[in-house]
Design a protein around this motif. Sequence first.
Motif, mmCIF file in Angstrom:
data_model
loop_
_atom_site.group_PDB
_atom_site.id
_atom_site.type_symbol
_atom_site.label_atom_id
_atom_site.label_comp_id
_atom_site.label_asym_id
_atom_site.label_seq_id
_atom_site.Cartn_x
_atom_site.Cartn_y
_atom_site.Cartn_z
ATOM 1 N N PHE A 168 8.988 1.224 2.852
ATOM 2 C CA PHE A 168 9.928 0.881 1.789
ATOM 3 C C PHE A 168 9.822 1.913 0.678
ATOM 4 N N LYS A 169 10.903 2.042 -0.098
ATOM 5 C CA LYS A 169 10.916 2.983 -1.221
ATOM 6 C C LYS A 169 11.383 2.254 -2.474
ATOM 7 N N PHE B 70 6.014 2.883 0.186
ATOM 8 C CA PHE B 70 4.924 1.950 0.422
ATOM 9 C C PHE B 70 5.215 1.110 1.659
ATOM 10 N N VAL B 71 4.169 0.461 2.162
ATOM 11 C CA VAL B 71 4.277 -0.493 3.261
ATOM 12 C C VAL B 71 3.563 -1.771 2.838
ATOM 13 N N TYR B 72 3.932 -2.858 3.476
ATOM 14 C CA TYR B 72 3.215 -4.101 3.200
ATOM 15 C C TYR B 72 1.861 -4.067 3.892
ATOM 16 N N ARG B 73 0.834 -4.492 3.178
ATOM 17 C CA ARG B 73 -0.542 -4.440 3.678
ATOM 18 C C ARG B 73 -0.685 -5.212 4.994
ATOM 19 N N ASN B 74 -0.094 -6.399 5.078
ATOM 20 C CA ASN B 74 -0.217 -7.209 6.300
ATOM 21 C C ASN B 74 0.404 -6.510 7.504
ATOM 22 N N ASP B 75 1.555 -5.868 7.301
ATOM 23 C CA ASP B 75 2.188 -5.132 8.399
ATOM 24 C C ASP B 75 1.290 -3.999 8.877
ATOM 25 N N PHE B 76 0.713 -3.261 7.935
ATOM 26 C CA PHE B 76 -0.165 -2.149 8.293
ATOM 27 C C PHE B 76 -1.409 -2.643 9.024
ATOM 28 N N GLU B 77 -2.052 -3.677 8.492
ATOM 29 C CA GLU B 77 -3.288 -4.170 9.092
ATOM 30 C C GLU B 77 -3.058 -4.714 10.496
ATOM 31 N N LEU B 78 -1.927 -5.379 10.717
ATOM 32 C CA LEU B 78 -1.619 -5.864 12.054
ATOM 33 C C LEU B 78 -1.421 -4.700 13.020
ATOM 34 N N MET C 66 0.842 -1.159 0.000
ATOM 35 C CA MET C 66 0.000 0.000 0.000
ATOM 36 C C MET C 66 0.897 1.234 0.000
ATOM 37 N N TYR C 67 0.567 2.156 -0.862
ATOM 38 C CA TYR C 67 1.341 3.403 -0.910
ATOM 39 C C TYR C 67 0.917 4.326 0.222
ATOM 40 N N LEU C 68 1.822 5.178 0.636
ATOM 41 C CA LEU C 68 1.531 6.079 1.750
ATOM 42 C C LEU C 68 0.338 6.979 1.452
ATOM 43 N N THR C 69 0.142 7.321 0.183
ATOM 44 C CA THR C 69 -1.017 8.153 -0.164
ATOM 45 C C THR C 69 -2.333 7.437 0.133
ATOM 46 N N GLU C 70 -2.342 6.102 0.038
ATOM 47 C CA GLU C 70 -3.545 5.328 0.387
ATOM 48 C C GLU C 70 -3.773 5.320 1.892
ATOM 49 N N LEU C 71 -2.707 5.332 2.664
ATOM 50 C CA LEU C 71 -2.818 5.287 4.117
ATOM 51 C C LEU C 71 -3.332 6.589 4.712
ATOM 52 N N VAL C 72 -3.165 7.680 3.984
ATOM 53 C CA VAL C 72 -3.606 8.992 4.476
ATOM 54 C C VAL C 72 -5.083 8.933 4.867
ATOM 55 N N ALA C 73 -5.914 8.389 4.012
ATOM 56 C CA ALA C 73 -7.349 8.317 4.292
ATOM 57 C C ALA C 73 -7.668 7.256 5.345
#
Length: 110
Positions: free
Chosen positions: A30-31, A37-45, A1-8
């Motif tokens: 990561f760049k 971007f970040v890995y979706r699983n890491d973010f969701e956890l 997931m890109y950081l721009t997606e995480l903003v919302a």
Amino acid sequence: MYLTELVALINRKDKRPVRTWCKKNNVTIFKDCSGEFVYRNDFELAYDLPLILNLKSKYGNDWEQYYQAYLQNTLHKIIDFKSDSKKQTSYKPKGSISKKLFKDNINEIA
């Protein structure tokens, strides 16, 4: 997931607070040539970790059932099931006065 997606998703205005949130919650950014971007699983956890810890403290070993029900939007079904099992354990009066009062209350309910 890109950081721009995480903003919302985490309700921030731009990428700078998202970076801070990721650092605070141990989510690696990561760049590459397309951006950060970040890995979706890491973010969701990291996002669900407060909920998971809360469920563990409330329900002990059953926390996974509650978490799965939460993810599937069926939490109401499992809570009704668990509340029925809690009703089976009831108060047992010890003294003669409380036994009499308890019997009177049962007769009124029935």
